[in-house]
Design an enzyme around this catalytic site. Structure first.
Site, PDB file in Angstrom:
ATOM      1  N   ALA A  12      61.163 -43.857  15.051  1.00 34.97           N
ATOM      2  CA  ALA A  12      61.258 -44.353  13.672  1.00 34.97           C
ATOM      3  C   ALA A  12      62.582 -45.044  13.370  1.00 34.97           C
ATOM      4  O   ALA A  12      62.619 -46.217  12.996  1.00 34.97           O
ATOM      5  CB  ALA A  12      61.030 -43.190  12.703  1.00 34.97           C
ATOM      6  N   ALA A  42      53.535 -41.418  15.266  1.00 36.75           N
ATOM      7  CA  ALA A  42      53.544 -40.657  14.017  1.00 36.75           C
ATOM      8  C   ALA A  42      53.594 -39.162  14.336  1.00 36.75           C
ATOM      9  O   ALA A  42      52.551 -38.508  14.499  1.00 36.75           O
ATOM     10  CB  ALA A  42      52.315 -40.980  13.176  1.00 36.75           C
ATOM     11  N   CYS A  44      54.276 -36.725  12.420  1.00 38.40           N
ATOM     12  CA  CYS A  44      53.642 -35.926  11.369  1.00 38.40           C
ATOM     13  C   CYS A  44      52.120 -35.941  11.459  1.00 38.40           C
ATOM     14  O   CYS A  44      51.462 -35.124  10.824  1.00 38.40           O
ATOM     15  CB  CYS A  44      54.080 -36.420   9.993  1.00 38.40           C
ATOM     16  N   ASP A 315      66.430 -37.881  12.888  1.00 37.60           N
ATOM     17  CA  ASP A 315      66.467 -36.423  12.968  1.00 37.60           C
ATOM     18  C   ASP A 315      67.719 -35.872  13.646  1.00 37.60           C
ATOM     19  O   ASP A 315      67.925 -34.662  13.666  1.00 37.60           O
ATOM     20  CB  ASP A 315      65.237 -35.906  13.713  1.00 37.60           C
ATOM     21  N   TYR A 459      48.588 -40.504 -19.468  1.00 38.66           N
ATOM     22  CA  TYR A 459      47.549 -39.550 -19.873  1.00 38.66           C
ATOM     23  C   TYR A 459      46.203 -40.266 -19.924  1.00 38.66           C
ATOM     24  O   TYR A 459      46.047 -41.312 -20.553  1.00 38.66           O
ATOM     25  CB  TYR A 459      47.838 -38.949 -21.246  1.00 38.66           C
TER      26      TYR A 459
END
Length: 483
Positions: A12, A42, A44, A315, A459
């Protein structure tokens, strides 16, 4: 080309930096070294591949080596950077064949990521015991849980895969009972994945509730969601050891407050250890580089390390926390991609901040979604100099009369003295996780709880009640701050 920009790591952060740099500085050379064969995948998504939600391993790849080459990036796979000489501005690289040579650099980015930290559990050489931190492990687990005559080898359809490892695991008898050691992100996701593959799953977690960084309200709801799908969750249940010589046979539980499992041995024929990760910083040993939290490489707001012309991202590196303003280590995908891209721009001549982090994260357990951001732990908040006040509320996700409305638990933490929002978590079954982005934005903007309460959130009955759960929580917490 001259003035090479050398990048260590082709995932990444590394490839984001290389690609951005190539676009911004087409006349300079960029070389990316990757010690393995896998690039740009990926991480994840791996539990969802194991679960069967993802059909082919190739679906998890963002870039192929050919596509990287088309971008004008000199990618050298199976070539490991084993040493850095910051004074001479060169790195020593070693190929898979054992050949060594040196590569000069003008700027260097260390984007080596992290590796699984199995703690005291050595899974090497034990069939049926795994960590899940790379694509080869995901392919091996996927093969191992399948019946030998039912495994589809085309699922691991990438040439980089360790085919020998996959074939070996595919030939073994399929497991029936699995242990997941650790109840964090990986543990929860793997538990769901293995349950989806038909296994009897046990999750063992040493603390009192799952997903410790998310807080107790989230952990309790996620535990219930797993148990509703047949997963046995054991909290306050530290694992003492993995039992088995050639193949995993059991999990031995240490004495604990959980009388149901304390001191017992639980037979299993599969174990996935997910107790933590560790940044890969060995290549900088001996350089005197400053390290920060988690022993990750300390960087400034441009990704620069304490070494001249050496950057770090992903990381393996720290980042500044949006709440405390101090270096922190929270390894997540967006952080890596964003920092890599920023460093690529900076090295190309456009100084760009890597951005702060707030620890924004989300996870799911079957139909239950959970997310968190900022400082949730009262002790951590107090150590950072705040006087934390916490409130948890339960509110509807949509107008009560509209189909699909579900209870959503929101926890907010604020500083009593300033009213500043410090952190929050959300858990529920109806689009709960994505609501965390509102809180992440509020934290990045240093908003107070009173300001959050006044936000003009959308809303409409299909999407939210008049008072969104976040607004309800802010209203209650704001009242508590006044007490």
């Amino acid at each position: 080309m001259t003035d090479p920009f050398v990048v260590v790591g082709a995932d990444a952060a590394g490839l984001s930096a290389a690609s951005k740099f190539r676009r911004e500085a087409p006349d300079r050379e960029v070389v990316v070294f990757e010690k393995g064969r896998w690039i740009s995948y990926a991480y994840c998504g791996m539990p969802y591949f194991v679960a069967g939600y993802v059909d082919r391993m190739s679906d998890l790849l963002s870039l192929s080596p050919g596509e990287v080459d088309e971008r004008g990036v000199d990618l050298r796979r199976e070539t490991e950077v084993v040493a850095v000489d910051p004074d001479a501005k060169r790195v020593t690289v070693e190929t898979a064949a054992g050949d060594r040579r040196e590569q000069a650099y003008d700027d260097l980015l260390v984007a080596t990521g992290a590796r699984a930290d199995p703690g005291p559990f050595d899974v090497r050489g034990v069939d049926g015991a795994f960590t899940l931190h790379d694509m080869d492990a995901a392919a091996a687990i996927d093969a191992y849980v399948a019946e030998p005559d039912g495994y589809d080898p085309d699922r691991a359809d990438v040439s980089a895969v360790d085919r020998e490892r996959v074939d070996r695991n595919a030939a073994m008898p399929a497991p029936e009972t699995a242990a997941v050691v650790g109840g964090g992100y990986v543990g929860v996701e793997v538990a769901e994945a293995l349950a989806e593959r038909g296994l009897d799953v046990h999750v063992f977690h040493r603390s009192g509730h799952l997903l410790s960084p998310f807080g107790e309200a989230v952990g309790t709801r996620v535990e219930a969601a797993l148990e509703a799908e047949g997963v046995a969750v054991h909290t306050d249940a530290p694992v003492e050891s993995l039992v088995g010589d050639d193949r995993i046979e059991a999990i031995e539980i240490a004495e604990s407050t959980d009388a149901a499992v304390g001191g017992e041995t639980v037979p299993v024929d599969m174990a996935v250890v997910g107790v933590g990760i560790r940044p890969n910083t060995d290549l900088l040993d001996g350089t005197g580089v400053d390290l920060g939290p988690g022993e990750a490489i300390r960087v400034d707001d441009r990704g620069r390390t304490s070494l001249p012309d050496v950057y770090a991202a992903g990381d393996c590196a720290t980042a500044r926390h949006a709440v405390t303003g101090e270096p922190d280590w929270t390894p997540l995908g967006l952080t890596a991609n964003r920092a890599g891209r920023a460093i690529g721009a900076t090295v190309a001549g456009d100084p760009t901040p890597v951005g702060d982090i707030a620890g924004t994260a989300a996870v799911k357990a079957f139909d239950t979604e959970a997310a968190r951001v900022g400082l949730l732990d009262p002790e951590a908040a107090a150590e950072a100099g705040f006087d934390p006040v916490t409130e948890t509320v339960t509110a509807g996700s949509r107008s009560g009369y509209y189909p699909g409305a579900a209870e959503t638990d929101v926890t907010l933490v604020a500083d009593r003295d300033t009213g500043r929002l410090l952190g929050g978590s959300i858990v529920g079954t109806d689009r709960a996780a994505i609501r965390i982005d509102t809180l992440a934005t509020a934290i990045e903007a240093d908003m107070t709880v009173a300001e959050v309460e006044r936000l003009d959130l959308a809303y409409a009955p299909p999407f939210s009640p008049v008072w969104d759960p976040i607004l309800v929580a802010a209203k209650v917490l704001n009242g508590a701050l006044d007490d």
